[in-house]
Design a protein around this motif. Sequence first.
Motif, mmCIF file in Angstrom:
data_model
loop_
_atom_site.group_PDB
_atom_site.id
_atom_site.type_symbol
_atom_site.label_atom_id
_atom_site.label_comp_id
_atom_site.label_asym_id
_atom_site.label_seq_id
_atom_site.Cartn_x
_atom_site.Cartn_y
_atom_site.Cartn_z
ATOM 1 N N MET A 1 35.625 34.368 29.680
ATOM 2 C CA MET A 1 34.774 33.036 29.947
ATOM 3 C C MET A 1 34.001 33.426 31.010
ATOM 4 N N LYS A 2 33.764 32.463 32.119
ATOM 5 C CA LYS A 2 32.865 32.707 33.285
ATOM 6 C C LYS A 2 32.858 33.911 33.888
ATOM 7 N N SER A 3 34.018 34.211 34.096
ATOM 8 C CA SER A 3 34.260 35.764 35.019
ATOM 9 C C SER A 3 33.699 36.701 34.206
ATOM 10 N N PHE A 4 33.823 36.749 32.908
ATOM 11 C CA PHE A 4 33.381 37.980 32.118
ATOM 12 C C PHE A 4 31.792 37.804 31.595
ATOM 13 N N GLU A 5 31.115 36.675 32.069
ATOM 14 C CA GLU A 5 29.847 36.558 31.849
ATOM 15 C C GLU A 5 29.041 37.733 32.730
ATOM 16 N N ASP A 6 29.570 38.261 33.803
ATOM 17 C CA ASP A 6 28.828 39.031 34.902
ATOM 18 C C ASP A 6 29.896 39.966 35.525
ATOM 19 N N LEU A 7 30.824 40.805 34.859
ATOM 20 C CA LEU A 7 31.542 41.554 35.618
ATOM 21 C C LEU A 7 31.121 42.262 36.813
ATOM 22 N N GLU A 8 29.850 42.983 36.563
ATOM 23 C CA GLU A 8 29.099 43.715 37.300
ATOM 24 C C GLU A 8 29.139 42.994 38.829
ATOM 25 N N LYS A 9 28.816 41.918 38.757
ATOM 26 C CA LYS A 9 28.654 41.002 39.911
ATOM 27 C C LYS A 9 30.105 41.022 40.808
ATOM 28 N N HIS A 10 31.166 40.953 40.103
ATOM 29 C CA HIS A 10 32.525 40.798 40.623
ATOM 30 C C HIS A 10 33.143 42.373 40.794
ATOM 31 N N PHE A 11 32.839 42.892 39.930
ATOM 32 C CA PHE A 11 33.639 44.289 40.371
ATOM 33 C C PHE A 11 32.661 45.529 40.082
ATOM 34 N N GLY A 12 31.469 45.366 40.059
ATOM 35 C CA GLY A 12 30.425 46.514 40.233
ATOM 36 C C GLY A 12 30.271 47.320 41.324
ATOM 37 N N SER A 13 30.879 46.644 42.627
ATOM 38 C CA SER A 13 30.865 47.368 43.743
ATOM 39 C C SER A 13 32.139 47.032 44.827
ATOM 40 N N LEU A 14 33.060 47.409 44.646
ATOM 41 C CA LEU A 14 34.497 47.120 44.931
ATOM 42 C C LEU A 14 34.687 47.374 46.554
ATOM 43 N N ASN A 15 35.112 46.279 47.311
ATOM 44 C CA ASN A 15 35.422 46.656 48.624
ATOM 45 C C ASN A 15 36.600 47.631 49.029
ATOM 46 N N PRO A 16 36.541 48.091 50.169
ATOM 47 C CA PRO A 16 37.629 49.032 50.318
ATOM 48 C C PRO A 16 39.079 48.666 50.130
ATOM 49 N N GLU A 17 39.385 47.357 50.321
ATOM 50 C CA GLU A 17 40.626 46.846 50.180
ATOM 51 C C GLU A 17 40.910 46.916 48.845
ATOM 52 N N LEU A 18 40.235 46.562 47.781
ATOM 53 C CA LEU A 18 40.510 46.642 46.445
ATOM 54 C C LEU A 18 40.619 48.146 46.046
ATOM 55 N N ALA A 169 37.177 36.730 23.649
ATOM 56 C CA ALA A 169 36.210 37.894 23.217
ATOM 57 C C ALA A 169 35.516 38.469 24.397
ATOM 58 N N GLY A 170 35.569 38.022 25.556
ATOM 59 C CA GLY A 170 34.836 38.790 26.807
ATOM 60 C C GLY A 170 35.709 39.464 27.068
ATOM 61 N N PHE A 171 37.155 39.349 27.275
ATOM 62 C CA PHE A 171 38.159 40.343 27.644
ATOM 63 C C PHE A 171 38.229 41.580 26.688
ATOM 64 N N ALA A 172 38.049 41.289 25.280
ATOM 65 C CA ALA A 172 38.173 42.477 24.444
ATOM 66 C C ALA A 172 36.772 43.190 24.621
ATOM 67 N N ARG A 173 35.643 42.534 24.728
ATOM 68 C CA ARG A 173 34.339 43.334 24.733
ATOM 69 C C ARG A 173 34.503 44.359 26.239
ATOM 70 N N ALA A 174 35.031 43.494 27.287
ATOM 71 C CA ALA A 174 35.171 44.306 28.597
ATOM 72 C C ALA A 174 36.088 45.544 28.231
ATOM 73 N N LYS A 175 37.176 45.433 27.735
ATOM 74 C CA LYS A 175 38.186 46.642 27.655
ATOM 75 C C LYS A 175 37.475 47.618 26.654
ATOM 76 N N GLY A 176 36.326 47.246 25.692
ATOM 77 C CA GLY A 176 35.986 48.083 24.761
ATOM 78 C C GLY A 176 34.783 48.934 25.588
ATOM 79 N N ASP A 178 35.098 49.607 28.475
ATOM 80 C CA ASP A 178 36.037 50.558 29.602
ATOM 81 C C ASP A 178 35.177 50.902 30.985
ATOM 82 N N ARG A 179 34.631 49.835 31.423
ATOM 83 C CA ARG A 179 33.743 50.181 32.737
ATOM 84 C C ARG A 179 34.543 49.831 34.026
#
Length: 353
Positions: A1-18, A169-176, A178-179
Amino acid sequence: MKSFEDLEKHFGSLNPELVRSLTAIAEARGREEVFRHQTPSGLDVLREIAIIQSAEASNAIENIRAPRERIEALVTDKTTPQNRSEQEIAGYRYVLDQIHANGPDMPFEAPVVLQLHGYLSRFTGDSTSGRWKGLDNVVEEQHPDGTVVERFRPVSAQETPAAMDGLHAGFARAKGEDRHSHLLLTAAYILDFLVIHPFRDGNGRMARLLGLWLLYNGGCEVGRYISLEKLIEESKETYYEALAKSTVGWHEATHDLRPWTEYFLGIVLAAYAEFENRTTVVNGRGSKRALIVSFIRSSLSDEFAVSQVRDAAPGVSAAYISKVLGELKDAGAIAPLGRGRGARWRRLRRDIS
């Protein structure tokens, strides 16, 4: 849903802690696999303990409680539920069993989520179970002074079916694609599920069960041996704080997944640390006795109660605990302080075996 609309915004650049957390979990998974293949017999007790603690803790977060003896009997199918709380706990154990036994073979789809929610309420006779909510719900929090505030605004009942289809659908797409790490996608799914809040009741418990299912599907097996739900219960305030921070702006897709993701990965990492600690104690024959002895040996205080021993070794019968305590008393390792159910014991030395 909302988180999967732009995963790059959330996980494109991970901070050192993550990055550190993901690296540490990957290393811990490797050690877990080695132990599982080299010493499989040492894990039976851990599995039994985890199921009991998970059924107890996940329901306790929602203020659904029962005496430990009753929970152990319900989890091991040695009794039938006698009241609403016991029915809820028995339902949770049933869904947990389904995930443990069939998780890899069940398609991770919205209709299966509905089916599992139906199982969650199979002992209560709730006619709304296994169905998306029919009325809008509000997630509120009551402060100590009695004031009630809205924790977050869930998706409306009308929008819920489409929101759940979109989430899967968003989760399945992101799994496929594999980024991004499966762990990161799992954290995103749990947050979105909780904000959608698709059921009239049982959303928190379902979120924890679905998170466990997703971890298994991603090859992260630690939840079979260490109760993630208990670790969450023990950090309940931080759990709610992380959710509160990450749900702000969710409906507008401006939310920040980082606080929740850091908390979620921290729970998984804590579970692996506990797994490694317990596997040094529980190893093959005599593992139940080892749990009891380990608690007494490592306790910060020289005095302890039998109830503390039971908490450290759930699933171990009261008769067996009494037997081991008697053996340790005869060996001069501990001494009783009084008699009866509330009696305490004193550790006389630490070199207990």
